[in-house]
Motif scaffolding. Sequence first.
Motif, mmCIF file in Angstrom:
data_model
loop_
_atom_site.group_PDB
_atom_site.id
_atom_site.type_symbol
_atom_site.label_atom_id
_atom_site.label_comp_id
_atom_site.label_asym_id
_atom_site.label_seq_id
_atom_site.Cartn_x
_atom_site.Cartn_y
_atom_site.Cartn_z
ATOM 1 N N ARG A 97 4.427 9.626 -13.119
ATOM 2 C CA ARG A 97 4.130 8.127 -13.219
ATOM 3 C C ARG A 97 5.421 7.506 -12.529
ATOM 4 O O ARG A 97 5.247 6.586 -11.316
ATOM 5 C CB ARG A 97 3.871 7.487 -14.365
ATOM 6 N N PRO A 98 6.564 7.654 -12.827
ATOM 7 C CA PRO A 98 7.895 6.877 -11.988
ATOM 8 C C PRO A 98 7.968 7.302 -10.520
ATOM 9 O O PRO A 98 8.173 6.708 -9.926
ATOM 10 C CB PRO A 98 8.981 7.494 -13.067
ATOM 11 N N ILE A 99 7.680 8.575 -10.345
ATOM 12 C CA ILE A 99 7.600 9.049 -8.693
ATOM 13 C C ILE A 99 6.681 8.113 -8.021
ATOM 14 O O ILE A 99 6.964 7.654 -6.933
ATOM 15 C CB ILE A 99 7.383 10.359 -8.668
ATOM 16 N N LEU A 100 5.388 8.015 -8.691
ATOM 17 C CA LEU A 100 4.145 7.305 -7.958
ATOM 18 C C LEU A 100 4.514 5.854 -7.717
ATOM 19 O O LEU A 100 4.437 5.241 -6.936
ATOM 20 C CB LEU A 100 2.974 7.506 -8.723
ATOM 21 N N ARG A 101 5.487 5.468 -8.837
ATOM 22 C CA ARG A 101 5.830 3.964 -8.814
ATOM 23 C C ARG A 101 6.741 3.589 -7.586
ATOM 24 O O ARG A 101 6.958 2.445 -7.049
ATOM 25 C CB ARG A 101 6.618 3.454 -9.921
ATOM 26 N N TRP A 102 7.682 4.708 -6.928
ATOM 27 C CA TRP A 102 8.193 4.486 -5.787
ATOM 28 C C TRP A 102 7.368 4.365 -4.586
ATOM 29 O O TRP A 102 7.823 3.692 -3.838
ATOM 30 C CB TRP A 102 9.267 5.657 -5.483
ATOM 31 N N PHE A 103 6.182 4.531 -4.664
ATOM 32 C CA PHE A 103 5.223 4.674 -3.391
ATOM 33 C C PHE A 103 4.115 3.600 -3.382
ATOM 34 O O PHE A 103 3.349 3.241 -2.587
ATOM 35 C CB PHE A 103 4.781 6.072 -3.048
ATOM 36 N N THR A 104 3.769 3.319 -4.670
ATOM 37 C CA THR A 104 2.383 2.494 -4.983
ATOM 38 C C THR A 104 2.866 1.286 -5.263
ATOM 39 O O THR A 104 3.557 0.731 -6.028
ATOM 40 C CB THR A 104 1.786 3.361 -6.197
ATOM 41 N N PRO A 105 2.390 0.312 -4.197
ATOM 42 C CA PRO A 105 2.647 -1.209 -4.809
ATOM 43 C C PRO A 105 2.147 -1.743 -5.887
ATOM 44 O O PRO A 105 1.118 -1.294 -6.244
ATOM 45 C CB PRO A 105 1.915 -1.878 -3.725
ATOM 46 N N ARG A 106 3.355 -2.306 -6.755
ATOM 47 C CA ARG A 106 2.839 -2.882 -8.015
ATOM 48 C C ARG A 106 2.421 -4.448 -8.125
ATOM 49 O O ARG A 106 1.483 -4.960 -8.973
ATOM 50 C CB ARG A 106 4.068 -2.656 -9.120
ATOM 51 N N TYR A 107 3.191 -5.068 -7.357
ATOM 52 C CA TYR A 107 2.845 -6.432 -7.232
ATOM 53 C C TYR A 107 2.208 -6.930 -6.005
ATOM 54 O O TYR A 107 2.664 -6.582 -4.900
ATOM 55 C CB TYR A 107 4.510 -7.395 -7.651
ATOM 56 N N TYR A 108 1.574 -8.154 -6.160
ATOM 57 C CA TYR A 108 0.888 -8.706 -5.166
ATOM 58 C C TYR A 108 0.960 -10.247 -5.061
ATOM 59 O O TYR A 108 1.046 -10.777 -5.972
ATOM 60 C CB TYR A 108 -0.467 -8.391 -5.006
ATOM 61 N N ILE A 109 1.487 -10.966 -3.853
ATOM 62 C CA ILE A 109 1.853 -12.230 -3.871
ATOM 63 C C ILE A 109 1.028 -12.937 -2.795
ATOM 64 O O ILE A 109 0.959 -12.335 -1.507
ATOM 65 C CB ILE A 109 3.219 -12.691 -3.944
ATOM 66 N N VAL A 110 0.490 -13.985 -2.985
ATOM 67 C CA VAL A 110 0.017 -14.952 -1.924
ATOM 68 C C VAL A 110 0.207 -16.295 -1.669
ATOM 69 O O VAL A 110 0.752 -16.978 -2.794
ATOM 70 C CB VAL A 110 -1.610 -14.758 -2.268
ATOM 71 N N TYR A 111 0.287 -16.837 -0.672
ATOM 72 C CA TYR A 111 0.276 -18.022 -0.469
ATOM 73 C C TYR A 111 -1.195 -18.508 0.111
ATOM 74 O O TYR A 111 -1.406 -18.134 1.228
ATOM 75 C CB TYR A 111 1.143 -18.510 0.567
ATOM 76 N N ALA A 112 -1.812 -19.443 -0.612
ATOM 77 C CA ALA A 112 -2.994 -20.121 -0.040
ATOM 78 C C ALA A 112 -3.129 -21.456 -0.102
ATOM 79 O O ALA A 112 -2.135 -22.278 -0.544
ATOM 80 C CB ALA A 112 -4.069 -19.495 -1.117
ATOM 81 N N GLU A 113 -3.862 -21.997 0.807
ATOM 82 C CA GLU A 113 -4.449 -23.481 0.989
ATOM 83 C C GLU A 113 -5.876 -23.736 0.525
ATOM 84 O O GLU A 113 -6.594 -22.732 0.647
ATOM 85 C CB GLU A 113 -3.880 -23.966 2.122
#
Length: 175
Positions: free
Chosen positions: A155-171
Amino acid sequence: MYEGKFPHKRYKLTFEFLEKHISKESLILDLGIVNPFTEVMTNAGFKVSNTLGEDLDTNTAAIENSNADVVTAFEIFEHLLSPLTVLKSIKADKLVASIPLRLWFSPAYRSKTDTWDRHFHEFEDWQFDWLLEKAGWEIKDSKKWTNPTKKIGVRPILRWFTPRYYIVYAERIKK
């Protein structure tokens, strides 16, 4: 300019994204109680007020009565049973929101000691995009990032390659 002033990688990336899209002249309503990232924003000159810890699933008055230009929601929507209700109640025309992404190799976060600190939703990016669209928002920009740990294991190895956070700017979509 802010190098070394962020306790977490996600604070640094969140701040850079916020600063890219939101003027320091804007009034911001940050969903959730005052927290360490609230301090980061106010120390940088943003004008921020927070909700007071009310259950936003059942009480959106603070959002509906706000005169903020922008609403921010950093890792909030996964804690709500009904994020659609909250998103529809926002009067501001701009939204900056981040969520932890669902990880196929890890179950949703569930605190055994705190009934509030649980994830009812861990979205995939397309699900969050769809939720925002359904609530009347148009995404103008987005970004994902990983959250590596210094532990040993698959799991720690996968966390190096798998996005964990997503941020958006929306109107808000004009009708």
